[in-house]
Write a protein that holds these residues in place. Structure first.
Motif, PDB file in Angstrom:
ATOM      1  N   ALA A  98      15.886   2.005   2.897  1.00  0.00           N
ATOM      2  CA  ALA A  98      16.048   3.466   3.015  1.00  0.00           C
ATOM      3  C   ALA A  98      14.667   4.059   3.252  1.00  0.00           C
ATOM      4  O   ALA A  98      14.156   4.841   2.460  1.00  0.00           O
ATOM      5  N   LEU A  99      14.074   3.671   4.352  1.00  0.00           N
ATOM      6  CA  LEU A  99      12.684   4.027   4.604  1.00  0.00           C
ATOM      7  C   LEU A  99      12.604   5.387   5.296  1.00  0.00           C
ATOM      8  O   LEU A  99      13.175   5.559   6.381  1.00  0.00           O
ATOM      9  N   PRO A 100      11.892   6.361   4.694  1.00  0.00           N
ATOM     10  CA  PRO A 100      11.733   7.643   5.394  1.00  0.00           C
ATOM     11  C   PRO A 100      10.934   7.444   6.695  1.00  0.00           C
ATOM     12  O   PRO A 100      10.075   6.559   6.760  1.00  0.00           O
ATOM     13  N   VAL A 101      11.237   8.268   7.701  1.00  0.00           N
ATOM     14  CA  VAL A 101      10.578   8.151   9.015  1.00  0.00           C
ATOM     15  C   VAL A 101       9.053   8.176   8.859  1.00  0.00           C
ATOM     16  O   VAL A 101       8.344   7.352   9.450  1.00  0.00           O
ATOM     17  N   ALA A 102       8.543   9.105   8.037  1.00  0.00           N
ATOM     18  CA  ALA A 102       7.084   9.245   7.913  1.00  0.00           C
ATOM     19  C   ALA A 102       6.461   7.967   7.360  1.00  0.00           C
ATOM     20  O   ALA A 102       5.373   7.566   7.762  1.00  0.00           O
ATOM     21  N   GLN A 103       7.182   7.317   6.421  1.00  0.00           N
ATOM     22  CA  GLN A 103       6.626   6.094   5.843  1.00  0.00           C
ATOM     23  C   GLN A 103       6.657   4.940   6.847  1.00  0.00           C
ATOM     24  O   GLN A 103       5.725   4.139   6.916  1.00  0.00           O
ATOM     25  N   ALA A 104       7.715   4.892   7.641  1.00  0.00           N
ATOM     26  CA  ALA A 104       7.784   3.864   8.684  1.00  0.00           C
ATOM     27  C   ALA A 104       6.643   4.072   9.687  1.00  0.00           C
ATOM     28  O   ALA A 104       5.986   3.117  10.111  1.00  0.00           O
ATOM     29  N   GLN A 105       6.379   5.334  10.013  1.00  0.00           N
ATOM     30  CA  GLN A 105       5.288   5.623  10.958  1.00  0.00           C
ATOM     31  C   GLN A 105       3.944   5.197  10.382  1.00  0.00           C
ATOM     32  O   GLN A 105       3.104   4.618  11.070  1.00  0.00           O
ATOM     33  N   GLU A 106       3.761   5.463   9.087  1.00  0.00           N
ATOM     34  CA  GLU A 106       2.495   5.100   8.443  1.00  0.00           C
ATOM     35  C   GLU A 106       2.326   3.574   8.423  1.00  0.00           C
ATOM     36  O   GLU A 106       1.252   3.039   8.691  1.00  0.00           O
ATOM     37  N   ALA A 137      10.015   8.179  18.071  1.00  0.00           N
ATOM     38  CA  ALA A 137       9.646   8.302  16.659  1.00  0.00           C
ATOM     39  C   ALA A 137       8.599   7.262  16.251  1.00  0.00           C
ATOM     40  O   ALA A 137       7.728   7.546  15.430  1.00  0.00           O
ATOM     41  N   PHE A 138       8.651   6.063  16.823  1.00  0.00           N
ATOM     42  CA  PHE A 138       7.795   4.978  16.318  1.00  0.00           C
ATOM     43  C   PHE A 138       6.945   4.270  17.371  1.00  0.00           C
ATOM     44  O   PHE A 138       5.796   3.938  17.111  1.00  0.00           O
ATOM     45  N   VAL A 139       7.548   4.008  18.525  1.00  0.00           N
ATOM     46  CA  VAL A 139       6.866   3.122  19.474  1.00  0.00           C
ATOM     47  C   VAL A 139       5.769   3.847  20.248  1.00  0.00           C
ATOM     48  O   VAL A 139       4.681   3.313  20.453  1.00  0.00           O
ATOM     49  N   ARG A 140       6.052   5.080  20.663  1.00  0.00           N
ATOM     50  CA  ARG A 140       5.094   5.799  21.511  1.00  0.00           C
ATOM     51  C   ARG A 140       3.715   5.880  20.867  1.00  0.00           C
ATOM     52  O   ARG A 140       2.722   5.460  21.460  1.00  0.00           O
ATOM     53  N   ASP A 141       3.653   6.420  19.657  1.00  0.00           N
ATOM     54  CA  ASP A 141       2.345   6.570  19.003  1.00  0.00           C
ATOM     55  C   ASP A 141       1.688   5.211  18.765  1.00  0.00           C
ATOM     56  O   ASP A 141       0.474   5.077  18.857  1.00  0.00           O
ATOM     57  N   ALA A 142       2.516   4.208  18.425  1.00  0.00           N
ATOM     58  CA  ALA A 142       1.952   2.880  18.160  1.00  0.00           C
ATOM     59  C   ALA A 142       1.328   2.309  19.424  1.00  0.00           C
ATOM     60  O   ALA A 142       0.221   1.754  19.385  1.00  0.00           O
ATOM     61  N   LEU A 143       1.999   2.462  20.569  1.00  0.00           N
ATOM     62  CA  LEU A 143       1.438   1.931  21.811  1.00  0.00           C
ATOM     63  C   LEU A 143       0.186   2.699  22.213  1.00  0.00           C
ATOM     64  O   LEU A 143      -0.775   2.117  22.726  1.00  0.00           O
ATOM     65  N   LEU A 144       0.193   4.011  21.966  1.00  0.00           N
ATOM     66  CA  LEU A 144      -1.017   4.790  22.276  1.00  0.00           C
ATOM     67  C   LEU A 144      -2.184   4.325  21.408  1.00  0.00           C
ATOM     68  O   LEU A 144      -3.298   4.140  21.892  1.00  0.00           O
ATOM     69  N   ALA A 145      -1.913   4.097  20.117  1.00  0.00           N
ATOM     70  CA  ALA A 145      -2.975   3.625  19.222  1.00  0.00           C
ATOM     71  C   ALA A 145      -3.458   2.241  19.674  1.00  0.00           C
ATOM     72  O   ALA A 145      -4.661   1.967  19.701  1.00  0.00           O
ATOM     73  N   MET A 146      -2.533   1.381  20.072  1.00  0.00           N
ATOM     74  CA  MET A 146      -2.922   0.052  20.566  1.00  0.00           C
ATOM     75  C   MET A 146      -3.750   0.172  21.842  1.00  0.00           C
ATOM     76  O   MET A 146      -4.622  -0.649  22.111  1.00  0.00           O
ATOM     77  N   SER A 147      -3.474   1.198  22.638  1.00  0.00           N
ATOM     78  CA  SER A 147      -4.225   1.422  23.875  1.00  0.00           C
ATOM     79  C   SER A 147      -5.600   2.030  23.610  1.00  0.00           C
ATOM     80  O   SER A 147      -6.356   2.264  24.540  1.00  0.00           O
ATOM     81  N   GLY A 148      -5.885   2.369  22.343  1.00  0.00           N
ATOM     82  CA  GLY A 148      -7.192   2.923  21.994  1.00  0.00           C
ATOM     83  C   GLY A 148      -7.201   4.431  21.865  1.00  0.00           C
ATOM     84  O   GLY A 148      -8.242   5.034  21.602  1.00  0.00           O
ATOM     85  N   CYS A 153       0.821  -1.224   0.000  1.00  0.00           N
ATOM     86  CA  CYS A 153       0.000   0.000   0.000  1.00  0.00           C
ATOM     87  C   CYS A 153       0.848   1.264   0.000  1.00  0.00           C
ATOM     88  O   CYS A 153       0.342   2.359  -0.206  1.00  0.00           O
ATOM     89  N   LEU A 154       2.126   1.130   0.308  1.00  0.00           N
ATOM     90  CA  LEU A 154       2.957   2.333   0.431  1.00  0.00           C
ATOM     91  C   LEU A 154       3.741   2.524  -0.854  1.00  0.00           C
ATOM     92  O   LEU A 154       4.464   1.625  -1.272  1.00  0.00           O
ATOM     93  N   SER A 155       3.613   3.714  -1.463  1.00  0.00           N
ATOM     94  CA  SER A 155       4.282   3.898  -2.745  1.00  0.00           C
ATOM     95  C   SER A 155       5.782   4.066  -2.523  1.00  0.00           C
ATOM     96  O   SER A 155       6.211   4.748  -1.597  1.00  0.00           O
ATOM     97  N   GLY A 156       6.556   3.405  -3.379  1.00  0.00           N
ATOM     98  CA  GLY A 156       8.012   3.513  -3.318  1.00  0.00           C
ATOM     99  C   GLY A 156       8.617   2.929  -2.055  1.00  0.00           C
ATOM    100  O   GLY A 156       9.680   3.360  -1.617  1.00  0.00           O
ATOM    101  N   TYR A 157       7.928   1.939  -1.452  1.00  0.00           N
ATOM    102  CA  TYR A 157       8.422   1.333  -0.201  1.00  0.00           C
ATOM    103  C   TYR A 157       9.789   0.697  -0.416  1.00  0.00           C
ATOM    104  O   TYR A 157       9.953  -0.170  -1.257  1.00  0.00           O
ATOM    105  N   ASP A 158      10.767   1.168   0.360  1.00  0.00           N
ATOM    106  CA  ASP A 158      12.114   0.595   0.261  1.00  0.00           C
ATOM    107  C   ASP A 158      12.614   0.316   1.674  1.00  0.00           C
ATOM    108  O   ASP A 158      12.983   1.240   2.405  1.00  0.00           O
ATOM    109  N   PRO A 159      12.610  -0.969   2.071  1.00  0.00           N
ATOM    110  CA  PRO A 159      12.971  -1.295   3.458  1.00  0.00           C
ATOM    111  C   PRO A 159      14.403  -0.917   3.821  1.00  0.00           C
ATOM    112  O   PRO A 159      14.749  -0.847   4.987  1.00  0.00           O
TER     113      PRO A 159
END
Ligand code: AMP
Ligand code: MG
Length: 425
Positions: free
Chosen positions: A18-26, A328-339, A10-16
């Motif tokens: 050299a992944l931009p931070v924003a794409q990793a977050q998405e 950069a990555f874990v905090r928001d993910a855990l918050l989303a997992m927490s609802g 689903c992510l355009s130009g996904y390159d594991p």
């Protein structure tokens, strides 16, 4: 559940590599599931928890029109445009003890803050504006207009209106707001369970001797502390040796007991240890190289054991990289997992005290000390060495300067984004 390959497609130009931070977050936002169980808590136990349902007001708050001041309630239309108007005082209304009688034309009611407005009266003149003579008051023209100093019923909240939305992390004012609705219990998502452990044969736990070439494990302490801020249940699994059987046992235990597992170390390119192999064997895991500094290597995916699974965040080992990748990555993910509904972290714009060299094409996080300049504006100085193992400079810093992906070098005095640590780290 989406497979990692589905998300990647689903992510355009996904390159594991050299992944931009924003794409990793998405990517991560699409990967993580939300907890599914709701529990009901007394209001005071719900501070910092995530609201699971909208709270709809069953009443008007305030329940009736009432006075916002100590003074005299009257009919605004009876006030003269010029000169003064005199009113006879018909009685008194107190908070919790309202004036029930009728009020004839030319009359007013002495009223205290919070008292219900007597029927037919719409305006309150604060007491300091009137002159009292026996049972009468005189009001000069122009001190109030019709409707002044009156709070309307439902002005704070109208009946049937959502007072708080699901996904909100409850704060002190929210607790008071729910109490003002007469709500005793609150539906919140169950707490997320997060397991974590450190990997690396050179690591020793506090209390153990420190042989040549070894270091004390600090990551488990920073991680524990960062997790405390997120109000999750933690499971500290200690240091796991660089041994396939020990690692497999640890990952299985984490998958069985937690919603997410965070590891540090062993995910760098060319790492000679077993961590990556065991991760790949036990689940669906990707090994990324992120276009960022510090914190380039990251493993992400799901680790399974039987029918249980946990989201894996395999962070790099360097102590500063652990913290930066967490934010950069874990905090928001855990918050989303927490609802929780994601809220962007507030950033300051501060003038850089020095020139900073930076290549476009990666996100850089530099430790900075933010302060107020004489004119009240914000300025930020980079702390000395930015080596990703130097935890002391993280401790000295009070914020992270975020140099975005497309940004180039910064000139002295140029404004940069700073993520303040206050309330965050
Ligand atoms: P790694 O990502 O495993 O290559 O580790 C990178 C660097 O971080 C190495 O110098 C490790 O010794 C150090 N390191 C890894 N884990 C920890 C830890 N838990 N506490 C302190 N330092 C660590
Ligand atoms: Mg290592």
């Amino acid at each position: 559940m989406n497979s990692l390959a589905d998300i990647a497609s689903c992510l355009s130009g996904y390159d594991p590599n050299a992944l931009p931070v924003a794409q990793a977050q998405e990517f991560i936002a699409r990967l993580v599931p939300r907890v599914d169980a709701v529990e009901s808590l007394a209001i005071r136990s719900a501070l910092g928890r995530v609201l699971a349902r909208d709270i709809v007001s069953p009443i008007n708050v305030p329940a009736s029109d009432n006075s916002a001041m100590d003074g005299y309630a009257l009919r605004g239309a009876e006030l003269a445009r010029d000169g003064t108007t005199t009113f006879q005082v018909a009685g008194t209304g107190l908070a919790g003890q309202q004036f029930d009688g009728g009020v004839a034309p030319g009359h007013c009611v002495r009223i205290m803050t919070g008292a219900v407005m007597p029927a037919g009266l719409d305006t309150v003149v604060p007491q300091e504006f009137v002159q009292v003579t026996g049972d009468a008051i005189t009001v000069p023209a122009g001190v109030v207009q019709t409707g002044d100093n009156r709070r309307l019923a439902g002005e704070d909240l109208a009946r049937g209106e959502p007072a708080l939305r699901a996904g909100r992390v409850l704060r002190p004012a929210d607790l008071g707001l729910m109490a003002s609705l007469g709500q005793a219990e609150v539906p919140v998502w169950r707490r997320l369970r997060v397991a974590f452990f450190s990997t690396g044969d050179e690591l020793r736990s506090i209390g153990e001797p420190l042989p040549e070439g070894c270091v004390y494990d600090s990551n488990r302490y920073t991680l524990w502390a960062m997790l405390q801020r997120l109000n999750v249940d933690v499971l500290d699994m200690g240091v796991v040796r660089d041994d396939p059987a020990a690692l497999a046992t640890a990952f299985r235990h984490a998958a069985e007991s937690a919603d997410a597992v965070i590891t540090s170390g062993g995910v760098s390119v060319g790492e000679a240890d077993h961590t990556k192999r065991v991760m790949a064997q036990l689940g669906d895991v990707l090994f990324w190289r992120i276009a960022m500094r510090p914190g380039r290597p990251l493993a992400i995916g799901r680790i399974a054991s039987g029918d249980r699974s946990a989201i894996l965040f395999g962070l790099p080992g360097n102590p500063v990289a652990v913290m930066v990748t967490f934010y950069a990555f874990v905090r928001d993910a855990l918050l989303a997992m927490s609802g929780a509904t994601p809220q962007p972290l507030p950033m300051l714009r501060a003038a850089s005290a020095q020139a900073i060299r930076k290549k476009p094409g990666r996100t850089e996080y530099q430790r900075g000390i933010v302060s107020r300049a004489g004119d009240g504006s914000w300025q930020v100085a980079i702390t000395g060495s930015q080596g990703s193992g130097i935890l002391r400079s993280m401790s000295e810093a009070n914020g992270l300067v975020v140099l975005h992906h497309a940004q180039g070098s910064v000139a002295a005095g140029e404004l940069v984004d700073v993520l303040p640590f206050d309330g965050l780290i």
